[in-house]
Design a protein around this motif. Structure first.
Motif, PDB file in Angstrom:
ATOM      1  N   GLY A  36       0.817  -1.213   0.000  1.00  0.00           N
ATOM      2  CA  GLY A  36       0.000   0.000   0.000  1.00  0.00           C
ATOM      3  C   GLY A  36       0.847   1.258   0.000  1.00  0.00           C
ATOM      4  N   VAL A  37       1.949   1.242   0.773  1.00  0.00           N
ATOM      5  CA  VAL A  37       2.859   2.385   0.820  1.00  0.00           C
ATOM      6  C   VAL A  37       3.407   2.706  -0.574  1.00  0.00           C
ATOM      7  CG1 VAL A  37       5.120   3.174   1.655  1.00  0.00           C
ATOM      8  CG2 VAL A  37       3.524   2.077   3.233  1.00  0.00           C
ATOM      9  N   TYR A  38       3.823   1.671  -1.297  1.00  0.00           N
ATOM     10  CA  TYR A  38       4.428   1.883  -2.603  1.00  0.00           C
ATOM     11  C   TYR A  38       3.388   2.171  -3.688  1.00  0.00           C
ATOM     12  CZ  TYR A  38       9.191   0.993  -1.128  1.00  0.00           C
ATOM     13  OH  TYR A  38      10.421   1.121  -0.543  1.00  0.00           O
ATOM     14  N   ILE A  39       2.184   1.619  -3.547  1.00  0.00           N
ATOM     15  CA  ILE A  39       1.112   1.981  -4.483  1.00  0.00           C
ATOM     16  C   ILE A  39       0.784   3.459  -4.331  1.00  0.00           C
ATOM     17  CG2 ILE A  39      -1.355   1.704  -4.960  1.00  0.00           C
ATOM     18  CD1 ILE A  39      -1.052  -1.262  -4.357  1.00  0.00           C
ATOM     19  N   SER A  40       0.697   3.918  -3.092  1.00  0.00           N
ATOM     20  CA  SER A  40       0.427   5.329  -2.816  1.00  0.00           C
ATOM     21  C   SER A  40       1.503   6.211  -3.444  1.00  0.00           C
ATOM     22  CB  SER A  40       0.358   5.574  -1.308  1.00  0.00           C
ATOM     23  OG  SER A  40       0.141   6.933  -1.009  1.00  0.00           O
ATOM     24  N   GLY A  41       2.762   5.830  -3.261  1.00  0.00           N
ATOM     25  CA  GLY A  41       3.862   6.591  -3.837  1.00  0.00           C
ATOM     26  C   GLY A  41       3.783   6.656  -5.353  1.00  0.00           C
ATOM     27  N   THR A  45       3.324  10.296  -7.242  1.00  0.00           N
ATOM     28  CA  THR A  45       4.372  10.804  -8.134  1.00  0.00           C
ATOM     29  C   THR A  45       3.898  10.832  -9.587  1.00  0.00           C
ATOM     30  OG1 THR A  45       5.345   8.566  -8.189  1.00  0.00           O
ATOM     31  CG2 THR A  45       6.298  10.157  -6.640  1.00  0.00           C
ATOM     32  N   LEU A  46       3.074   9.853  -9.982  1.00  0.00           N
ATOM     33  CA  LEU A  46       2.545   9.847 -11.348  1.00  0.00           C
ATOM     34  C   LEU A  46       1.601  11.030 -11.554  1.00  0.00           C
ATOM     35  CD1 LEU A  46       2.648   8.259 -13.986  1.00  0.00           C
ATOM     36  CD2 LEU A  46       0.704   6.909 -13.164  1.00  0.00           C
ATOM     37  N   ALA A  47       0.724  11.276 -10.575  1.00  0.00           N
ATOM     38  CA  ALA A  47      -0.197  12.412 -10.662  1.00  0.00           C
ATOM     39  C   ALA A  47       0.571  13.738 -10.657  1.00  0.00           C
ATOM     40  CB  ALA A  47      -1.184  12.368  -9.496  1.00  0.00           C
ATOM     41  N   GLY A 230      -2.119   5.423   3.197  1.00  0.00           N
ATOM     42  CA  GLY A 230      -2.044   6.637   4.020  1.00  0.00           C
ATOM     43  C   GLY A 230      -0.626   6.883   4.503  1.00  0.00           C
ATOM     44  N   VAL A 231       0.036   5.819   4.970  1.00  0.00           N
ATOM     45  CA  VAL A 231       1.435   5.936   5.404  1.00  0.00           C
ATOM     46  C   VAL A 231       2.312   6.338   4.218  1.00  0.00           C
ATOM     47  CG1 VAL A 231       3.410   4.684   6.361  1.00  0.00           C
ATOM     48  CG2 VAL A 231       1.110   4.246   7.251  1.00  0.00           C
ATOM     49  N   GLY A 232       1.954   5.853   3.035  1.00  0.00           N
ATOM     50  CA  GLY A 232       2.738   6.123   1.838  1.00  0.00           C
ATOM     51  C   GLY A 232       2.821   7.598   1.468  1.00  0.00           C
ATOM     52  N   ILE A 233       1.869   8.394   1.940  1.00  0.00           N
ATOM     53  CA  ILE A 233       1.916   9.837   1.662  1.00  0.00           C
ATOM     54  C   ILE A 233       3.177  10.445   2.274  1.00  0.00           C
ATOM     55  CG2 ILE A 233       0.783  12.055   2.085  1.00  0.00           C
ATOM     56  CD1 ILE A 233      -1.896  10.529   2.059  1.00  0.00           C
ATOM     57  N   THR A 234       3.493  10.064   3.518  1.00  0.00           N
ATOM     58  CA  THR A 234       4.687  10.600   4.177  1.00  0.00           C
ATOM     59  C   THR A 234       5.952  10.122   3.466  1.00  0.00           C
ATOM     60  OG1 THR A 234       4.817   8.734   5.741  1.00  0.00           O
ATOM     61  CG2 THR A 234       3.492  10.627   6.399  1.00  0.00           C
ATOM     62  N   ASN A 235       5.947   8.858   3.023  1.00  0.00           N
ATOM     63  CA  ASN A 235       7.110   8.310   2.325  1.00  0.00           C
ATOM     64  C   ASN A 235       7.324   9.009   0.987  1.00  0.00           C
ATOM     65  OD1 ASN A 235       9.250   6.325   2.184  1.00  0.00           O
ATOM     66  ND2 ASN A 235       8.042   5.271   0.638  1.00  0.00           N
TER      67      ASN A 235
END
Length: 299
Positions: A36-41, A45-47, A230-235
């Motif tokens: 989930g962290v990496y999907i979020s990232g 970044t793509l957006a 959600g955690v991925g936003i900070t990463n």
């Protein structure tokens, strides 16, 4: 300006560390959460690149190595915590700046001035004091190989970020490739682990009962992925900020400042979790902040 970016990146990674700690106390599949962290990232970044229209060049493929190295570093860290002494692994997570300084000198002859070296040494000592455990003994080195891999591959990740900036790779395309690579690798790890667990549950009736109990108490796939995103936003924010820091700053110094994210976790543990500080941790925090101040003046 690079100093500000490095400090902000450290703050983002510190918040990430706090959230990692929080999730570690929940019945959660860590590989699924990191997926989930990496999907979020990847999405962020793509957006962002759709908005800023940064060019996709061949150099963006360095993001593959960023994703691979960060995957190995995280996987080694969690494996080390599972099989070895936590204090040993924690100690090695403070040492990547040392790897980065050595690699930066070998690759680019990037040396530190006398005051920068003194400040770097002070920060490193402070980090080690914060992470060092008094009960660490030479005869309790089980899992040290995972600690060494953690140190090396976090160091390789930082060095590759610098290489990407020197090669002219645009931030968002490179990070998109990085997060997509990490998502694929953590997705495969989760799928393989899940398949192995299902096979074990089908091999014996006792295993079935135990598996059902654990499954009932665990978070659902949807909830785990949601929290991970959600955690991925900070990463993602931390990685976005670290690119301009490495682009304009000295590689080893930036790595040392970013490694100060542990201080945010320590402050969280003290004021939110009400954990007591010992003299060693207080000394480490003071030394680390003194080193950061000297870096700011000397850079």
């Amino acid at each position: 300006m690079w100093f500000v970016f490095a400090v902000l990146a450290a703050a983002c990674f510190g918040l990430r560390g706090i959230l990692y700690h929080w999730t570690s106390q929940r019945p959660i599949d860590r590989n699924l959460m990191l997926l989930g962290v990496y999907i979020s990232g990847t999405v962020i970044t793509l957006a962002s690149n759709v908005l800023f229209q940064q060019p996709w060049t061949i150099e963006a493929l360095l993001g593959f190595f960023l994703g691979l190295f960060s995957f190995i570093a995280n996987a080694s860290m969690y494996k080390g915590y599972a099989v070895g002494k936590a204090s040993i692994i924690a100690l090695f997570t403070g040492l990547p700046p040392l790897v980065v300084v050595i690699l930066a000198y070998i690759l680019w002859r990037e040396a530190l001035s006398t005051w920068q070296f003194i400040a770097f040494f002070i920060v490193l000592v402070g980090l080690l004091l914060i992470k060092y455990s008094q009960d660490l003994k030479l005869n309790q080195l089980k899992g040290i190989q995972w600690g060494i891999l953690t140190m090396l591959f976090f160091g390789f990740t930082d060095t590759t970020v610098k290489l990407a900036t020197l090669s002219g790779a645009s931030t968002f395309p490179a990070l998109t490739v990085m997060f997509a690579t990490g998502a694929v690798l953590f997705g495969l790890s989760w799928a393989l682990g899940n398949a192995k667990a299902n096979k074990a549950r089908h091999e014996a009736a006792a295993a079935v009962e135990t598996g059902l109990t654990e499954r009932a108490g665990s978070w659902t796939v949807k909830k785990t992925l949601g929290v991970g995103m959600g955690v991925g936003i900070t990463n993602a924010l931390g990685m976005i900020l670290i690119f301009p820091a490495f682009r304009d700053g000295i590689t080893g110094i930036v790595s040392a400042i970013v490694a100060m994210n542990v201080a945010f976790v320590i402050l969280y543990a003290r004021f939110y979790l009400k954990e007591a500080w010992n003299r060693r941790e207080v000394t480490g925090l003071i030394l680390a902040f003194i080193g950061i101040l000297i870096l700011r003046v000397a850079s």
